[in-house]
Design a protein around this motif. Structure first.
Motif, PDB file in Angstrom:
ATOM      1  N   ASN A  14       0.950  -1.022   0.036  1.00 46.62           N
ATOM      2  CA  ASN A  14      -0.055  -0.042  -0.058  1.00 46.62           C
ATOM      3  C   ASN A  14       1.080   1.391   0.043  1.00 46.62           C
ATOM      4  OD1 ASN A  14      -2.211   1.746  -0.075  1.00 46.62           O
ATOM      5  ND2 ASN A  14      -2.706   1.287   2.346  1.00 46.62           N
ATOM      6  N   ARG A  15       1.722   1.377   0.610  1.00 50.33           N
ATOM      7  CA  ARG A  15       2.898   2.497   1.156  1.00 50.33           C
ATOM      8  C   ARG A  15       3.574   2.618  -0.387  1.00 50.33           C
ATOM      9  NH1 ARG A  15       3.639   6.714   4.092  1.00 50.33           N
ATOM     10  NH2 ARG A  15       4.283   5.821   5.853  1.00 50.33           N
ATOM     11  N   TYR A  16       4.063   1.518  -0.987  1.00 51.87           N
ATOM     12  CA  TYR A  16       4.650   1.551  -2.405  1.00 51.87           C
ATOM     13  C   TYR A  16       3.655   2.231  -3.437  1.00 51.87           C
ATOM     14  CZ  TYR A  16       6.790   0.062  -6.609  1.00 51.87           C
ATOM     15  OH  TYR A  16       7.204   0.125  -7.893  1.00 51.87           O
ATOM     16  N   PHE A  17       2.565   1.804  -3.546  1.00 51.69           N
ATOM     17  CA  PHE A  17       1.656   2.329  -4.530  1.00 51.69           C
ATOM     18  C   PHE A  17       1.129   3.554  -4.154  1.00 51.69           C
ATOM     19  CE2 PHE A  17       1.184  -2.451  -5.712  1.00 51.69           C
ATOM     20  CZ  PHE A  17       1.741  -2.257  -6.852  1.00 51.69           C
ATOM     21  N   ILE A  18       0.757   4.059  -3.157  1.00 46.72           N
ATOM     22  CA  ILE A  18       0.537   5.295  -2.832  1.00 46.72           C
ATOM     23  C   ILE A  18       1.563   6.370  -3.078  1.00 46.72           C
ATOM     24  CG2 ILE A  18       0.135   6.999  -0.959  1.00 46.72           C
ATOM     25  CD1 ILE A  18      -1.708   4.681   0.316  1.00 46.72           C
ATOM     26  N   SER A  19       2.830   5.918  -2.775  1.00 47.94           N
ATOM     27  CA  SER A  19       3.979   6.851  -3.227  1.00 47.94           C
ATOM     28  C   SER A  19       4.168   6.934  -4.515  1.00 47.94           C
ATOM     29  CB  SER A  19       5.316   6.416  -2.360  1.00 47.94           C
ATOM     30  OG  SER A  19       5.514   5.211  -2.728  1.00 47.94           O
ATOM     31  N   ASN A  20       3.863   5.953  -5.337  1.00 48.20           N
ATOM     32  CA  ASN A  20       3.645   6.137  -6.823  1.00 48.20           C
ATOM     33  C   ASN A  20       3.071   6.884  -7.427  1.00 48.20           C
ATOM     34  OD1 ASN A  20       6.323   4.656  -6.918  1.00 48.20           O
ATOM     35  ND2 ASN A  20       5.573   2.730  -7.557  1.00 48.20           N
ATOM     36  N   ILE A  21       1.714   6.752  -6.747  1.00 46.64           N
ATOM     37  CA  ILE A  21       0.388   7.623  -7.223  1.00 46.64           C
ATOM     38  C   ILE A  21       0.737   8.880  -6.984  1.00 46.64           C
ATOM     39  CG2 ILE A  21      -1.780   7.993  -7.218  1.00 46.64           C
ATOM     40  CD1 ILE A  21      -2.426   4.880  -6.444  1.00 46.64           C
ATOM     41  N   ASN A  22       1.055   9.647  -5.841  1.00 40.81           N
ATOM     42  CA  ASN A  22       1.397  10.829  -5.793  1.00 40.81           C
ATOM     43  C   ASN A  22       2.213  11.483  -6.677  1.00 40.81           C
ATOM     44  OD1 ASN A  22      -0.381  10.545  -3.498  1.00 40.81           O
ATOM     45  ND2 ASN A  22       1.165  10.501  -1.951  1.00 40.81           N
TER      46      ASN A  22
END
Length: 162
Positions: free
Chosen positions: A142-150
């Protein structure tokens, strides 16, 4: 800890009791005698019975003489006994009913390691560990995908501003 020791010792004693009971009375002696008597009554030699039933002579000989090392293991001997019942005109399940189901458990008495005593699929400790591993994996992903989306959204806004 005492509960674990008691539980493992109880299972070990049950396994030893089963082994002792099977050693006292060997049903394969009786199976061998029944096969031999029926074969003699039908005036068949081992070679003729082997030809009729398509069972190797060595298997028939090991069953009649109760040679444990040469005798086939349980699932195979069960089908062999079915064929012998048909070829020797015996009642159904006279031989198969006497066969003992043998399980090939490895010798647990020689396994003194702690890892060998745990049931990894059914113990509560492993269930908790598995649950925690799943939750931590979800947080990391979740942290990985949230950081990439931002990062992607910020780049799109900057491109629109130009």
């Amino acid at each position: 800890m005492k509960l674990f020791k008691f539980n493992f010792l109880k299972k070990k004693n049950q396994i030893e009791e089963k082994e002792n009971n099977s050693q006292e009375y060997d049903r394969y002696d009786e199976i061998g005698n029944l096969v031999k008597e029926a074969r003699i009554q039908n005036n068949l030699s081992i070679k003729e019975l082997s030809y009729i039933s398509k069972i190797p002579e060595s298997s028939i000989n090991s069953i009649e003489n109760n040679i444990k090392d040469l005798r086939p293991k349980y699932p195979f001997i069960r089908s062999i006994l079915f064929k012998l019942e048909k070829c020797l005109f015996l009642k159904d399940n006279t031989l198969v009913g006497l066969a003992i189901e043998e399980t090939n458990n490895f010798d647990k008495r020689n396994n003194n390691y702690v890892i060998g005593k745990f049931d990894f699929l059914n113990s509560w400790e492993v269930s908790i560990f598995y649950f925690l591993a799943l939750i931590s994996t979800l947080f990391i992903l979740n942290r990985y995908f949230i950081s990439n989306i931002n990062i992607i959204e910020i780049q799109m806004i900057e491109e629109k501003a130009k």
